[in-house]
Scaffold this motif. Sequence first.
Motif, PDB file in Angstrom:
ATOM      1  N   VAL A 120      -4.938  -1.450 -29.038  1.00 24.38           N
ATOM      2  CA  VAL A 120      -6.077  -2.369 -29.033  1.00 24.38           C
ATOM      3  C   VAL A 120      -5.596  -3.813 -28.941  1.00 24.38           C
ATOM      4  CG1 VAL A 120      -8.019  -3.236 -30.398  1.00 24.38           C
ATOM      5  CG2 VAL A 120      -7.593  -0.789 -30.265  1.00 24.38           C
ATOM      6  N   GLY A 121      -4.562  -4.156 -29.707  1.00 21.07           N
ATOM      7  CA  GLY A 121      -4.032  -5.516 -29.683  1.00 21.07           C
ATOM      8  C   GLY A 121      -3.491  -5.908 -28.323  1.00 21.07           C
ATOM      9  N   MET A 122      -2.772  -4.992 -27.666  1.00 20.47           N
ATOM     10  CA  MET A 122      -2.231  -5.280 -26.340  1.00 20.47           C
ATOM     11  C   MET A 122      -3.345  -5.443 -25.307  1.00 20.47           C
ATOM     12  SD  MET A 122       1.103  -5.387 -26.687  1.00 20.47           S
ATOM     13  CE  MET A 122       2.378  -4.859 -27.841  1.00 20.47           C
ATOM     14  N   ALA A 123      -4.384  -4.588 -25.394  1.00 22.57           N
ATOM     15  CA  ALA A 123      -5.511  -4.705 -24.460  1.00 22.57           C
ATOM     16  C   ALA A 123      -6.247  -6.028 -24.663  1.00 22.57           C
ATOM     17  CB  ALA A 123      -6.458  -3.522 -24.646  1.00 22.57           C
ATOM     18  N   MET A 124      -6.471  -6.407 -25.909  1.00 21.05           N
ATOM     19  CA  MET A 124      -7.112  -7.689 -26.197  1.00 21.05           C
ATOM     20  C   MET A 124      -6.275  -8.849 -25.665  1.00 21.05           C
ATOM     21  SD  MET A 124      -8.490  -7.083 -30.096  1.00 21.05           S
ATOM     22  CE  MET A 124      -8.744  -8.851 -30.298  1.00 21.05           C
ATOM     23  N   ALA A 125      -4.960  -8.750 -25.841  1.00 24.98           N
ATOM     24  CA  ALA A 125      -4.072  -9.824 -25.386  1.00 24.98           C
ATOM     25  C   ALA A 125      -4.153  -9.998 -23.881  1.00 24.98           C
ATOM     26  CB  ALA A 125      -2.639  -9.514 -25.811  1.00 24.98           C
ATOM     27  N   TRP A 126      -4.212  -8.897 -23.137  1.00 32.65           N
ATOM     28  CA  TRP A 126      -4.299  -8.982 -21.683  1.00 32.65           C
ATOM     29  C   TRP A 126      -5.599  -9.665 -21.261  1.00 32.65           C
ATOM     30  CZ3 TRP A 126      -2.133  -9.450 -17.349  1.00 32.65           C
ATOM     31  CH2 TRP A 126      -2.753  -9.109 -16.147  1.00 32.65           C
ATOM     32  N   VAL A 127      -6.711  -9.320 -21.893  1.00 34.62           N
ATOM     33  CA  VAL A 127      -8.007  -9.918 -21.546  1.00 34.62           C
ATOM     34  C   VAL A 127      -8.022 -11.406 -21.877  1.00 34.62           C
ATOM     35  CG1 VAL A 127     -10.478  -9.901 -22.072  1.00 34.62           C
ATOM     36  CG2 VAL A 127      -9.242  -7.732 -21.789  1.00 34.62           C
ATOM     37  N   VAL A 128      -7.566 -11.757 -23.084  1.00 37.68           N
ATOM     38  CA  VAL A 128      -7.585 -13.160 -23.512  1.00 37.68           C
ATOM     39  C   VAL A 128      -6.646 -14.006 -22.660  1.00 37.68           C
ATOM     40  CG1 VAL A 128      -7.068 -14.725 -25.436  1.00 37.68           C
ATOM     41  CG2 VAL A 128      -8.263 -12.570 -25.870  1.00 37.68           C
ATOM     42  N   THR A 129      -5.480 -13.480 -22.331  1.00 39.75           N
ATOM     43  CA  THR A 129      -4.521 -14.239 -21.521  1.00 39.75           C
ATOM     44  C   THR A 129      -5.062 -14.470 -20.112  1.00 39.75           C
ATOM     45  OG1 THR A 129      -2.709 -13.242 -22.791  1.00 39.75           O
ATOM     46  CG2 THR A 129      -2.131 -14.353 -20.748  1.00 39.75           C
ATOM     47  N   LYS A 130      -5.732 -13.476 -19.554  1.00 42.43           N
ATOM     48  CA  LYS A 130      -6.333 -13.655 -18.227  1.00 42.43           C
ATOM     49  C   LYS A 130      -7.402 -14.750 -18.255  1.00 42.43           C
ATOM     50  CE  LYS A 130      -7.278 -10.541 -15.284  1.00 42.43           C
ATOM     51  NZ  LYS A 130      -7.864  -9.361 -14.577  1.00 42.43           N
ATOM     52  N   ILE A 131      -8.191 -14.799 -19.319  1.00 44.75           N
ATOM     53  CA  ILE A 131      -9.190 -15.865 -19.455  1.00 44.75           C
ATOM     54  C   ILE A 131      -8.506 -17.225 -19.555  1.00 44.75           C
ATOM     55  CG2 ILE A 131     -10.996 -16.793 -20.956  1.00 44.75           C
ATOM     56  CD1 ILE A 131     -11.697 -13.902 -21.708  1.00 44.75           C
ATOM     57  N   TYR A 132      -7.431 -17.279 -20.334  1.00 49.25           N
ATOM     58  CA  TYR A 132      -6.666 -18.525 -20.475  1.00 49.25           C
ATOM     59  C   TYR A 132      -6.094 -18.966 -19.132  1.00 49.25           C
ATOM     60  CZ  TYR A 132      -2.286 -21.057 -21.353  1.00 49.25           C
ATOM     61  OH  TYR A 132      -1.227 -21.935 -21.294  1.00 49.25           O
ATOM     62  N   TRP A 133      -5.561 -18.028 -18.353  1.00 49.77           N
ATOM     63  CA  TRP A 133      -5.033 -18.374 -17.031  1.00 49.77           C
ATOM     64  C   TRP A 133      -6.136 -18.862 -16.088  1.00 49.77           C
ATOM     65  CZ3 TRP A 133      -1.610 -13.377 -16.436  1.00 49.77           C
ATOM     66  CH2 TRP A 133      -0.418 -13.562 -17.162  1.00 49.77           C
ATOM     67  N   SER A 134      -7.327 -18.307 -16.248  1.00 49.69           N
ATOM     68  CA  SER A 134      -8.431 -18.690 -15.351  1.00 49.69           C
ATOM     69  C   SER A 134      -8.856 -20.143 -15.536  1.00 49.69           C
ATOM     70  CB  SER A 134      -9.627 -17.766 -15.575  1.00 49.69           C
ATOM     71  OG  SER A 134     -10.212 -17.990 -16.850  1.00 49.69           O
ATOM     72  N   TRP A 135      -8.485 -20.740 -16.658  1.00 49.08           N
ATOM     73  CA  TRP A 135      -8.788 -22.162 -16.865  1.00 49.08           C
ATOM     74  C   TRP A 135      -7.915 -23.061 -15.992  1.00 49.08           C
ATOM     75  CZ3 TRP A 135      -8.712 -21.887 -22.942  1.00 49.08           C
ATOM     76  CH2 TRP A 135      -9.826 -21.166 -23.371  1.00 49.08           C
ATOM     77  N   GLN A 136      -6.795 -22.538 -15.508  1.00 50.02           N
ATOM     78  CA  GLN A 136      -5.902 -23.245 -14.595  1.00 50.02           C
ATOM     79  C   GLN A 136      -5.485 -24.618 -15.145  1.00 50.02           C
ATOM     80  OE1 GLN A 136      -7.536 -23.296 -10.613  1.00 50.02           O
ATOM     81  NE2 GLN A 136      -7.960 -21.101 -10.622  1.00 50.02           N
ATOM     82  N   LEU A 137      -4.969 -24.584 -16.361  1.00 51.79           N
ATOM     83  CA  LEU A 137      -4.540 -25.819 -17.008  1.00 51.79           C
ATOM     84  C   LEU A 137      -3.291 -26.401 -16.347  1.00 51.79           C
ATOM     85  CD1 LEU A 137      -5.050 -24.818 -20.760  1.00 51.79           C
ATOM     86  CD2 LEU A 137      -6.616 -26.062 -19.258  1.00 51.79           C
ATOM     87  N   THR A 138      -2.506 -25.553 -15.682  1.00 50.12           N
ATOM     88  CA  THR A 138      -1.296 -26.020 -14.989  1.00 50.12           C
ATOM     89  C   THR A 138      -1.245 -25.379 -13.605  1.00 50.12           C
ATOM     90  OG1 THR A 138       0.150 -24.213 -15.708  1.00 50.12           O
ATOM     91  CG2 THR A 138      -0.117 -26.077 -17.224  1.00 50.12           C
ATOM     92  N   HIS A 139      -0.354 -25.891 -12.771  1.00 49.74           N
ATOM     93  CA  HIS A 139      -0.190 -25.284 -11.450  1.00 49.74           C
ATOM     94  C   HIS A 139       0.432 -23.897 -11.554  1.00 49.74           C
ATOM     95  CE1 HIS A 139       3.693 -27.198 -12.286  1.00 49.74           C
ATOM     96  NE2 HIS A 139       4.234 -26.381 -11.401  1.00 49.74           N
ATOM     97  N   PHE A 140       1.146 -23.605 -12.662  1.00 47.38           N
ATOM     98  CA  PHE A 140       1.649 -22.258 -12.882  1.00 47.38           C
ATOM     99  C   PHE A 140       0.485 -21.263 -12.959  1.00 47.38           C
ATOM    100  CE2 PHE A 140       5.435 -24.206 -15.309  1.00 47.38           C
ATOM    101  CZ  PHE A 140       6.156 -24.324 -14.142  1.00 47.38           C
ATOM    102  N   HIS A 141      -0.527 -21.633 -13.714  1.00 52.47           N
ATOM    103  CA  HIS A 141      -1.679 -20.745 -13.886  1.00 52.47           C
ATOM    104  C   HIS A 141      -2.480 -20.622 -12.592  1.00 52.47           C
ATOM    105  CE1 HIS A 141      -1.381 -22.123 -18.334  1.00 52.47           C
ATOM    106  NE2 HIS A 141      -0.578 -21.103 -18.095  1.00 52.47           N
ATOM    107  N   LEU A 142      -2.524 -21.692 -11.814  1.00 49.47           N
ATOM    108  CA  LEU A 142      -3.194 -21.621 -10.521  1.00 49.47           C
ATOM    109  C   LEU A 142      -2.518 -20.600  -9.611  1.00 49.47           C
ATOM    110  CD1 LEU A 142      -5.203 -22.656  -8.379  1.00 49.47           C
ATOM    111  CD2 LEU A 142      -3.551 -24.467  -7.852  1.00 49.47           C
ATOM    112  N   ILE A 143      -1.187 -20.658  -9.562  1.00 50.59           N
ATOM    113  CA  ILE A 143      -0.430 -19.704  -8.749  1.00 50.59           C
ATOM    114  C   ILE A 143      -0.575 -18.290  -9.313  1.00 50.59           C
ATOM    115  CG2 ILE A 143       1.880 -19.085  -7.940  1.00 50.59           C
ATOM    116  CD1 ILE A 143       2.579 -22.082  -8.139  1.00 50.59           C
ATOM    117  N   GLN A 144      -0.543 -18.169 -10.639  1.00 53.95           N
ATOM    118  CA  GLN A 144      -0.681 -16.856 -11.268  1.00 53.95           C
ATOM    119  C   GLN A 144      -2.020 -16.215 -10.920  1.00 53.95           C
ATOM    120  OE1 GLN A 144       1.393 -14.928 -12.950  1.00 53.95           O
ATOM    121  NE2 GLN A 144      -0.170 -13.394 -13.379  1.00 53.95           N
ATOM    122  N   ASN A 145      -3.081 -17.000 -10.910  1.00 51.85           N
ATOM    123  CA  ASN A 145      -4.394 -16.468 -10.551  1.00 51.85           C
ATOM    124  C   ASN A 145      -4.440 -16.002  -9.100  1.00 51.85           C
ATOM    125  OD1 ASN A 145      -5.708 -16.705 -13.023  1.00 51.85           O
ATOM    126  ND2 ASN A 145      -6.255 -18.843 -12.665  1.00 51.85           N
TER     127      ASN A 145
END
Length: 301
Positions: A120-145
């Motif tokens: 459950v913790g790993m599944a939650m982490a994947w969902v939350v991290t994807k949401i965090y990446w979708s904010w595109q706070l850096t160009h790393f996250h933009l490329i990751q998306n």
Amino acid sequence: MAGLNVSIAFFFLVVGLCQALRRFSKWLLSPGAYSCFARELAGSLQLCMSCLELRMLLEIGPWGGGFGPDVVLTLLFLLFAVHGTSFDGASANPTISLQEFLLLESNLAATAAKLLAQCVGMAMAWVVTKIYWSWQLTHFHLIQNLIASECSSSIHTSLHHAAFVEGTCSFLFHLVLLKLQQSNLMYQIPVLAATVTFLTYAAGPFTGAFFNPALATAATFHCSGSSFWDYVQVYWLGPLAGMLIALLLYQGNIPRFFQKNLLYSQKSKYKIPKARVAVHVEGGEPQQKRKGDKSNSKPCA
């Protein structure tokens, strides 16, 4: 370096939030529910979110940020040292929980609850991290998306070699863990962090060096390039086999299944006392003489 600073701030935020979750759960839940479920869930959430961000930096950083793997490996060592300090006894790793079960340190119900909490913790982490990446706070996250939907398998070698690599990493990690299980945390934490860092450096190019089935499931099972059964063989069966071999070699047996030591002879720590010497006394009846007793000692009344 601005993108790297954002990621470091993210690591601090994750550790702080999971630490708050642990304290709140400890206050709200019974000790059994906390240790078997909430503590493992918080640890798995913290570990997986941190490792997903680290993996993103490892893949994009060299050409997107201009820094090499040494930066990521340094962050990995520091993060695992922080995890060891803040996890409050959680393993966040199914093979460690199963090892505790096989060592009779945990019963079946507690082990099942830990495994469920880790998933459950790993599944939650994947969902939350994807949401965090979708904010595109850096160009790393933009490329990751942009590349997230087309991620490729972490298996960059043959299937049998990949399973052997993950199994070997798990074997060495559990062997070190078993050796240090009675050591002071001041020594245990940095040695384990250094072990994880070294194994990641050595085996990362072949399989990603997860040697944690739940973490591998969240990080790479959704990627194309390998089948589900391939992932199971490499990231589940490989680490489980490595753990079992490490436990068998270290203990000489698996206590949950065998009471007798299968590999090593058990030598007693105590010397067998020498036989007492019989001496003749008046009346012709023999009496045992202990070592150090004088010859003319009288018999007890």
